[in-house]
Design a protein around this motif. Structure first.
Motif, short mmCIF file in Angstrom:
data_model
loop_
_atom_site.label_atom_id
_atom_site.label_comp_id
_atom_site.label_asym_id
_atom_site.label_seq_id
_atom_site.Cartn_x
_atom_site.Cartn_y
_atom_site.Cartn_z
N ILE A 39 -35.96 68.23 -1.30
CA ILE A 39 -36.00 66.84 -1.77
C ILE A 39 -35.99 65.86 -0.60
O ILE A 39 -36.78 64.91 -0.56
CB ILE A 39 -34.84 66.58 -2.76
N VAL A 40 -35.12 66.10 0.37
CA VAL A 40 -35.02 65.21 1.53
C VAL A 40 -36.32 65.23 2.34
O VAL A 40 -36.83 64.18 2.74
CB VAL A 40 -33.80 65.58 2.41
N ALA A 76 -38.70 61.98 2.81
CA ALA A 76 -38.95 61.52 4.18
C ALA A 76 -40.46 61.46 4.43
O ALA A 76 -40.97 60.47 4.98
CB ALA A 76 -38.27 62.42 5.19
N LEU A 77 -41.17 62.50 4.02
CA LEU A 77 -42.62 62.53 4.21
C LEU A 77 -43.29 61.39 3.44
O LEU A 77 -44.19 60.73 3.96
CB LEU A 77 -43.21 63.88 3.79
N GLN A 78 -42.85 61.15 2.22
CA GLN A 78 -43.42 60.05 1.43
C GLN A 78 -43.21 58.71 2.14
O GLN A 78 -44.13 57.88 2.21
CB GLN A 78 -42.80 60.00 0.04
N SER A 79 -42.02 58.49 2.66
CA SER A 79 -41.72 57.23 3.36
C SER A 79 -42.58 57.08 4.61
O SER A 79 -43.14 56.01 4.88
CB SER A 79 -40.24 57.17 3.75
N ARG A 117 -45.73 54.26 5.30
CA ARG A 117 -45.75 53.34 6.44
C ARG A 117 -47.01 53.54 7.28
O ARG A 117 -47.63 52.58 7.72
CB ARG A 117 -44.50 53.52 7.29
N VAL A 118 -47.40 54.79 7.50
CA VAL A 118 -48.60 55.09 8.29
C VAL A 118 -49.84 54.57 7.57
O VAL A 118 -50.73 53.97 8.18
CB VAL A 118 -48.70 56.60 8.60
N GLU A 119 -49.90 54.78 6.25
CA GLU A 119 -51.05 54.30 5.48
C GLU A 119 -51.14 52.78 5.51
O GLU A 119 -52.24 52.22 5.60
CB GLU A 119 -50.98 54.82 4.05
N ILE A 168 -42.13 54.05 13.71
CA ILE A 168 -41.74 54.75 12.49
C ILE A 168 -40.80 55.91 12.81
O ILE A 168 -39.84 56.17 12.08
CB ILE A 168 -43.00 55.24 11.73
N CYS A 169 -41.06 56.59 13.92
CA CYS A 169 -40.26 57.77 14.29
C CYS A 169 -39.07 57.45 15.18
O CYS A 169 -38.36 58.35 15.62
CB CYS A 169 -41.16 58.81 14.97
#
Length: 153
Positions: free
Chosen positions: A19-20, A24-27, A31-33, A125-126
């Protein structure tokens, strides 16, 4: 009984990890998109342009594998980038069945302008992780990914 309790805790932890990771990947993707869209491109167009910018001319048939998009979508994306004058098609002189996608001078100029900005956005972002945390996470995610590839579900 103690073994079953430990197994349940391990399963719960694995579920929480999933889930985490997913959130995290969705967030990060969101932002990248947003960053890519600010340049007037969609993520797939940007991925194709970035590939051609960094690796040079590519056979159109191979691009979908390299940028992880469906092969059925590649012609549409190539057409859109061609209409924007960012790439062009080039026939292969040795094999008429192969057509290459090549970045145009306009596409190169665009990437020279936007790629450093995009790299800065990725860095920002990172920035939630320091250098060592990033290196460790990369190794751990590789290990997890390789393990997942070998698991029969």
């Amino acid at each position: 009984m103690e073994f079953e309790k430990k197994l349940q805790i391990e399963e719960d932890l694995s579920l929480k990890l999933f889930i985490v990771l997913t959130r995290a990947l969705q967030s990060i993707k969101k932002r990248v998109e947003e960053d890519i869209k600010s340049f007037g491109l969609n993520p797939t167009e940007f991925a194709v342009l970035e590939l051609l910018y960094s690796k040079g001319d590519q056979p159109i048939q191979k691009i979908s594998d390299k940028v992880l998009i469906a092969s059925s979508s590649i012609t549409y994306v190539i057409d859109k980038l061609e209409k924007k004058n960012l790439i062009e098609r080039k026939p292969c002189p040795k094999d008429r069945r192969i057509t290459y996608a090549a970045i145009t001078s306009e596409g190169t100029e665009l990437m020279k302008e936007i790629f450093p900005k995009h790299r800065d956005a990725i860095q920002e972002i990172c920035d939630g992780l320091d250098f060592n945390e990033k290196e460790n996470l990369i190794q751990q995610l590789k290990k997890l990914g390789y393990h997942a590839q070998g698991v029969d579900v």
